[in-house]
Enzyme design. Structure first.
Site, PDB file in Angstrom:
ATOM      1  N   ASN A   1       0.809  -1.201  -0.221  1.00  0.00           N
ATOM      2  CA  ASN A   1      -0.109  -0.108   0.035  1.00  0.00           C
ATOM      3  C   ASN A   1       1.022   1.276  -0.083  1.00  0.00           C
ATOM      4  OD1 ASN A   1      -0.362   1.966   2.378  1.00  0.00           O
ATOM      5  ND2 ASN A   1       0.044   0.120   3.534  1.00  0.00           N
TER       6      ASN A   1
ATOM      7  N   GLY B   1      -0.328   6.906   1.917  1.00  0.00           N
ATOM      8  CA  GLY B   1       0.244   8.176   2.113  1.00  0.00           C
ATOM      9  C   GLY B   1      -0.443   9.078   3.317  1.00  0.00           C
TER      10      GLY B   1
ATOM     11  N   CYS C   1       6.283   5.151   8.658  1.00  0.00           N
ATOM     12  CA  CYS C   1       5.564   5.090   7.501  1.00  0.00           C
ATOM     13  C   CYS C   1       6.308   5.380   6.454  1.00  0.00           C
ATOM     14  CB  CYS C   1       4.168   6.111   7.383  1.00  0.00           C
ATOM     15  SG  CYS C   1       3.356   6.169   5.997  1.00  0.00           S
TER      16      CYS C   1
ATOM     17  N   ILE D   1       5.710  -4.699  13.741  1.00  0.00           N
ATOM     18  CA  ILE D   1       6.289  -3.898  12.769  1.00  0.00           C
ATOM     19  C   ILE D   1       5.441  -3.347  11.856  1.00  0.00           C
ATOM     20  CG2 ILE D   1       8.261  -5.543  12.467  1.00  0.00           C
ATOM     21  CD1 ILE D   1       7.129  -6.704   9.613  1.00  0.00           C
TER      22      ILE D   1
ATOM     23  N   GLY E   1       2.075  -7.942  12.336  1.00  0.00           N
ATOM     24  CA  GLY E   1       2.578  -8.247  10.880  1.00  0.00           C
ATOM     25  C   GLY E   1       2.034  -9.634  10.518  1.00  0.00           C
ATOM     26  N   GLY E   2       1.240  -9.442   9.700  1.00  0.00           N
ATOM     27  CA  GLY E   2       0.821 -10.658   8.932  1.00  0.00           C
ATOM     28  C   GLY E   2       0.004 -11.570   9.832  1.00  0.00           C
TER      29      GLY E   2
ATOM     30  N   GLY F   1      -3.996  -6.193  11.140  1.00  0.00           N
ATOM     31  CA  GLY F   1      -4.562  -5.061  10.158  1.00  0.00           C
ATOM     32  C   GLY F   1      -5.013  -5.822   8.904  1.00  0.00           C
TER      33      GLY F   1
HETATM   34  C1  LIG Z   1      -3.611   0.205   4.040  1.00  0.00           C
HETATM   35  C2  LIG Z   1      -2.675   0.415   5.161  1.00  0.00           C
HETATM   36  C3  LIG Z   1      -2.623   1.727   5.718  1.00  0.00           C
HETATM   37  C4  LIG Z   1      -1.846   1.788   6.959  1.00  0.00           C
HETATM   38  N1  LIG Z   1      -1.498   3.058   7.469  1.00  0.00           N
HETATM   39  C5  LIG Z   1      -1.114   3.132   8.736  1.00  0.00           C
HETATM   40  C6  LIG Z   1      -0.862   4.220   9.398  1.00  0.00           C
HETATM   41  O1  LIG Z   1      -1.494   5.114   8.994  1.00  0.00           O
HETATM   42  N2  LIG Z   1      -0.094   4.352  10.563  1.00  0.00           N
HETATM   43  C7  LIG Z   1       0.793   3.389  11.146  1.00  0.00           C
HETATM   44  O2  LIG Z   1       1.468   3.337  12.062  1.00  0.00           O
HETATM   45  N3  LIG Z   1       0.745   2.172  10.375  1.00  0.00           N
HETATM   46  C8  LIG Z   1      -0.023   2.076   9.276  1.00  0.00           C
HETATM   47  N4  LIG Z   1      -0.072   0.832   8.473  1.00  0.00           N
HETATM   48  C9  LIG Z   1       0.791  -0.533   9.040  1.00  0.00           C
HETATM   49  C10 LIG Z   1      -0.155  -1.298   9.828  1.00  0.00           C
HETATM   50  O3  LIG Z   1      -0.889  -0.730  10.939  1.00  0.00           O
HETATM   51  C11 LIG Z   1       0.711  -2.371  10.396  1.00  0.00           C
HETATM   52  O4  LIG Z   1       1.707  -1.925  11.045  1.00  0.00           O
HETATM   53  C12 LIG Z   1       1.123  -3.408   9.233  1.00  0.00           C
HETATM   54  O5  LIG Z   1       0.076  -3.437   8.060  1.00  0.00           O
HETATM   55  C13 LIG Z   1       1.397  -4.885   9.441  1.00  0.00           C
HETATM   56  O6  LIG Z   1       0.270  -5.484  10.269  1.00  0.00           O
HETATM   57  P1  LIG Z   1      -0.700  -6.454   9.316  1.00  0.00           P
HETATM   58  O7  LIG Z   1      -0.024  -7.540   8.379  1.00  0.00           O
HETATM   59  O8  LIG Z   1      -1.393  -6.960  10.257  1.00  0.00           O
HETATM   60  O9  LIG Z   1      -1.316  -5.552   8.445  1.00  0.00           O
HETATM   61  C14 LIG Z   1      -1.053   0.631   7.559  1.00  0.00           C
HETATM   62  C15 LIG Z   1      -1.141  -0.688   6.609  1.00  0.00           C
HETATM   63  C16 LIG Z   1      -2.062  -0.678   5.688  1.00  0.00           C
HETATM   64  C17 LIG Z   1      -2.078  -2.170   4.880  1.00  0.00           C
END
Ligand SMILES: Cc1cc2nc3c(=O)[nH]c(=O)nc-3n(C[C@H](O)[C@H](O)[C@H](O)COP(=O)(O)O)c2cc1C
Length: 301
Positions: free
Chosen positions: A68, A71, A128, A189, A241-242, A263
């Site tokens: 993703n 931004g 980010c 992460i 993370g995942g 997430g």
């Molecule tokens: C579409 C999207 C938007 C995200 N926006 C943010 C954000 O605004 N701030 C942040 O700290 N992490 C953001 N993340 C990261 C997630 O919070 C998380 O750290 C990361 O996706 C790993 O976890 P997951 O594999 O369960 O998604 C975003 C991730 C995704 C996929």
């Protein structure tokens, strides 16, 4: 069975938190399940002023996850306070405000403003990968993390979580820098910097060229980092993370996480948070654990 977690004053009724950026401000998911079931919600990354985010396309699917480049699209901190906190406060779940900025002053200002509101904790996003200035610029060196964390610590009256980037050579140095600068907890992460190319058009798939990888593909990297960090610092670690189910979440907890965030899996299964919680309860029952804290770091290594 005691599922409660206390992260330096941040009280969670259970260890399941919605990860920032994947849950908005909870409105859409509240139509799928009762948000009272969550330990907490980390809201979409907030900046001082509203942000439109990056050019589309902003999502590219990968074999075991997504890239993703959203931004940090968000309505800004003032709109969050006016419109979103009252909605979220209707539920008995912790509100974690994830914040981002271009400068140290930006981070301090947002933390100061949010300190006088009814949120439960601040998560400092210094990781980010999708914005040109600030953010990952701070999170990719120990000096950068120290600078922003110690400045925010001075003005932040809420429990302070620093969210770490995996895009570094030694994650433990980053975690120690956050701890030494006054963080109450670290979460990790954030996404792994990646890229995908459309070979027919010979163009990058994402409008921003690069993006952050999340979902099942990153899990082994994340588990390894949570394991290393929880051995390196004394403050509680929040792992993510995942994670797609209870077995994944338990891996993180055994590796040392006090709580977990989920997430990307929610885009596939909007009930993943609730199902993961149920699965953890079942595991605890089967294995004779009475408190979730007994499971944290219970890895036999
Ligand atoms: C579409 C999207 C938007 C995200 N926006 C943010 C954000 O605004 N701030 C942040 O700290 N992490 C953001 N993340 C990261 C997630 O919070 C998380 O750290 C990361 O996706 C790993 O976890 P997951 O594999 O369960 O998604 C975003 C991730 C995704 C996929």
């Amino acid at each position: 069975m005691d599922l409660s977690v206390n992260i330096a004053g941040l009280k969670l009724k259970n260890p399941i938190i919605a990860a920032s950026g994947t849950f908005g401000f909870g409105r859409e998911f509240s139509e799928y399940f009762d948000l009272n079931l969550l330990g907490g919600i980390s809201v979409k990354g907030l900046t001082l002023k509203p942000r439109k985010g990056n050019e589309p396309p902003r999502i590219a699917e990968t074999p075991a996850g997504i890239l993703n480049s959203v931004g940090l699209q968000n309505p800004g901190v003032y709109s969050f306070i006016k419109d979103e906190i009252p909605f979220l406060r209707r539920f008995d779940t912790a509100i974690i405000a994830n914040i981002a900025g271009n400068t140290v002053d930006d981070y301090c200002r947002i933390a100061e403003i949010l300190s006088d509101t009814d949120i439960d904790a601040i998560e400092l996003n210094v990781s980010c990968p999708n914005v040109k200035e600030g953010c990952l610029m701070f999170g990719s060196t120990a000096e950068g993390i120290s600078k922003v964390t110690s400045a925010v610590r001075k003005v932040c009256k809420k429990p302070l979580i620093v969210k770490l980037s995996p895009n570094v050579t030694d994650i433990t140095e980053m975690a120690k820098a956050a701890e030494d600068s006054g963080a109450d907890s670290v979460s990790l992460i954030n996404t792994l910097l990646g890229m995908a190319i459309d070979i027919k058009s010979r163009k990058p798939i994402l409008g921003n060229i690069m993006g952050g990888l999340s979902g099942p593909a990153v899990k082994p990297v994340a588990v390894r980092m949570v394991y290393q960090v929880s051995k390196a610092v004394k403050i509680p670690v929040i792992g993510m993370g995942g994670i797609s189910d209870a077995d994944d979440a338990i891996e993180f907890i055994l590796a040392g996480a006090s709580a977990v965030m989920i997430g990307t899996a929610g885009f596939v299964n909007p009930y993943v948070w609730v199902e993961t919680l149920d699965g953890i309860k079942q595991y605890m029952e089967q294995h004779g654990f009475k408190k979730i804290s007994e499971l944290t770091g219970a890895l036999l290594d």
